[in-house]
Design an enzyme around this catalytic site. Structure first.
Site, mmCIF file in Angstrom:
data_model
loop_
_atom_site.group_PDB
_atom_site.id
_atom_site.type_symbol
_atom_site.label_atom_id
_atom_site.label_comp_id
_atom_site.label_asym_id
_atom_site.label_seq_id
_atom_site.Cartn_x
_atom_site.Cartn_y
_atom_site.Cartn_z
ATOM 1 N N SER A 179 -82.482 -50.828 -110.265
ATOM 2 C CA SER A 179 -82.918 -49.500 -110.698
ATOM 3 C C SER A 179 -83.921 -49.625 -111.846
ATOM 4 O O SER A 179 -84.932 -50.315 -111.710
ATOM 5 C CB SER A 179 -81.702 -48.650 -111.071
ATOM 6 O OG SER A 179 -82.076 -47.305 -111.306
ATOM 7 N N ASP A 277 -84.817 -44.382 -100.758
ATOM 8 C CA ASP A 277 -84.067 -44.521 -102.005
ATOM 9 C C ASP A 277 -83.585 -43.151 -102.491
ATOM 10 O O ASP A 277 -84.377 -42.224 -102.659
ATOM 11 C CB ASP A 277 -84.960 -45.169 -103.053
ATOM 12 C CG ASP A 277 -84.242 -45.406 -104.358
ATOM 13 O OD1 ASP A 277 -84.169 -44.452 -105.158
ATOM 14 O OD2 ASP A 277 -83.755 -46.528 -104.569
ATOM 15 N N HIS A 345 -79.110 -46.541 -103.457
ATOM 16 C CA HIS A 345 -79.867 -46.869 -104.661
ATOM 17 C C HIS A 345 -79.161 -48.013 -105.373
ATOM 18 O O HIS A 345 -78.137 -47.816 -106.019
ATOM 19 C CB HIS A 345 -79.978 -45.655 -105.587
ATOM 20 C CG HIS A 345 -80.811 -45.910 -106.813
ATOM 21 N ND1 HIS A 345 -82.170 -46.156 -106.748
ATOM 22 C CD2 HIS A 345 -80.485 -45.975 -108.130
ATOM 23 C CE1 HIS A 345 -82.643 -46.347 -107.975
ATOM 24 N NE2 HIS A 345 -81.634 -46.247 -108.826
#
Length: 400
Positions: A179, A277, A345
């Site tokens: 991330s 995503d 994600h």
């Protein structure tokens, strides 16, 4: 009785070997203790609230004793004084509020059957407490409030703390992150090589960090505006790649986006990302500001509920992402990617998505197999899944 005693002795020896840096919980998860960077203040390296930065280190062994994997923690960004002040009172802005023990799983696991290529490496998780992907260098104070935007200094202080612990003699190294931490891998990949021996094999990996510079459904540059605020507030521009910022003229903040920065990265780079995503779907493509009437709410909660027009928009987003990634890798033999069609994600630190019997697969390869094949040059790894919903049966973390 002898067998029982032998088992107790073995367990005691195992705990003594691991202590005080790690323990195993009841379900055999590896828990690794926090290490504060005690001399960080000498470098001006502080979390948002002024607390000391930290990391978690689990030592390698055997053939991996001189190999290192560094994993940047993720957790979004703050782009205003208010949001950063709020963040400073949470685990995202202060080590005072962080868990002192972290689970090491997926790419951080020490179990050969769960992490076959990196299980015996020195594995480090860098805790995230600056709000700008370890890239800022500024201070804010107005007489009543004080904020440290010192992500770059945190990165440097942690590296200097690890060098005498063996990183300085690394044979192989992988800089990774998920991330906002995956974005950190893009931002620090070139600099990482400067700390390591010239003979070391150094590569970088980003998991869910390829944040796209794209207009939202209302044709606004919502994400670009957000990034510009982050870069300006934190003083990130001075730490972005100089070649990139020179090519971006008056818009240095664009170099915070991987699609513009990655062509200036010299070490081999691997991109692990979902083409759909979830964070980008909800905050870049369809942020709340672009859908005040909530027409996308059902689609955002369940992709099967998307109408044909919404699905076309999602497929266009996927195409734009693949094009942005592919331009830099079209003629590259050293780069790799694994782009699946999961609404997820972050997939490297969760065991069920990294390497398990039912892990996501593209062309019958798990993420762990693809990354390992790429790092050790066993075979080319440029895997792109077919568009949703054709591979949905292998996905995890689907929404809802």
């Amino acid at each position: 009785m002898m067998n029982v005693n032998a088992v107790l002795v073995a367990i005691t020896l195992a705990l003594l070997t691991c202590a005080p840096r790690c323990i195993y919980s009841d379900d055999q998860r590896l828990l690794v203790n926090m290490t504060l960077v005690r001399n960080a203040s000498a470098f001006g390296a502080f979390c948002l609230d002024g607390s000391l930065p930290a990391y978690h280190l689990h030592r390698g062994f055997g053939g991996g004793a001189r190999n290192w994997l560094l994993q940047f923690e993720g957790g979004g960004w703050c782009n205003s004084i208010k949001s950063c002040l709020d963040r400073a009172n949470t685990r995202r802005g202060s080590t005072r509020y962080m868990s002192k023990w972290e689970v090491f799983s997926g790419i951080l696991s020490n179990n050969a059957s769960l992490n076959p290529d990196f299980y015996n490496w020195n594995r480090v998780k860098l805790r995230y407490c600056d709000g700008a992907s370890f890239a800022g260098d500024a201070v804010y104070k107005n007489g009543t409030s004080l904020l440290y935007f010192r992500g770059q200094k945190i990165w440097e202080a942690i590296m200097l703390d690890l060098l005498p612990k063996g990183l300085g003699q690394a044979r192989k190294a992988l800089l990774s992150g998920s991330s906002a931490g995956g974005l950190s891998s893009f931002l620090h990949c070139n600099n990482f090589t400067k700390y390591l021996p010239s003979t070391a094999s150094v590569k970088c990996l980003s998991d869910a960090g390829f944040f796209l510079d794209k207009r939202d459904i209302s044709s606004n540059h919502t994400m670009r505006s957000f990034v510009k605020d982050v870069v300006s507030l934190h003083g990130v521009d001075k730490n972005l790649d100089e070649n990139c910022t020179a090519s971006s003229l008056n818009f240095p903040e664009l170099c915070f986006f991987p699609q513009y920065a990655m062509k200036f990265i010299t070490p081999p780079f691997f991109i692990l990302n979902s083409a759909y995503d979830v964070y980008q779907f909800h905050h870049i493509l369809v942020p709340p500001s672009a859908d005040p009437q909530g027409h996308w709410n059902r689609c955002k909660l369940n992709p099967a509920a998307c109408n044909p027009q919404q699905l076309n928009t999602l497929q266009e987003f996927r195409r734009d992402m693949i094009v942005a990634m592919g331009l830099s890798y079209k003629y590259s033999r050293r780069g790799g990617f694994f782009i699946n069609s999961c609404f997820a994600h972050g997939q490297s630190e969760s065991q069920d998505t990294w390497f398990a019997a039912d892990s996501p697969r593209v062309h019958n390869r798990t993420i762990a197999e693809a990354v390992g094949d790429w790092y050790f040059s066993r075979r080319a790894t440029k895997e792109i899944d077919c568009p949703y919903p054709c591979r949905s049966t292998t996905c995890h973390n689907l929404i809802p």
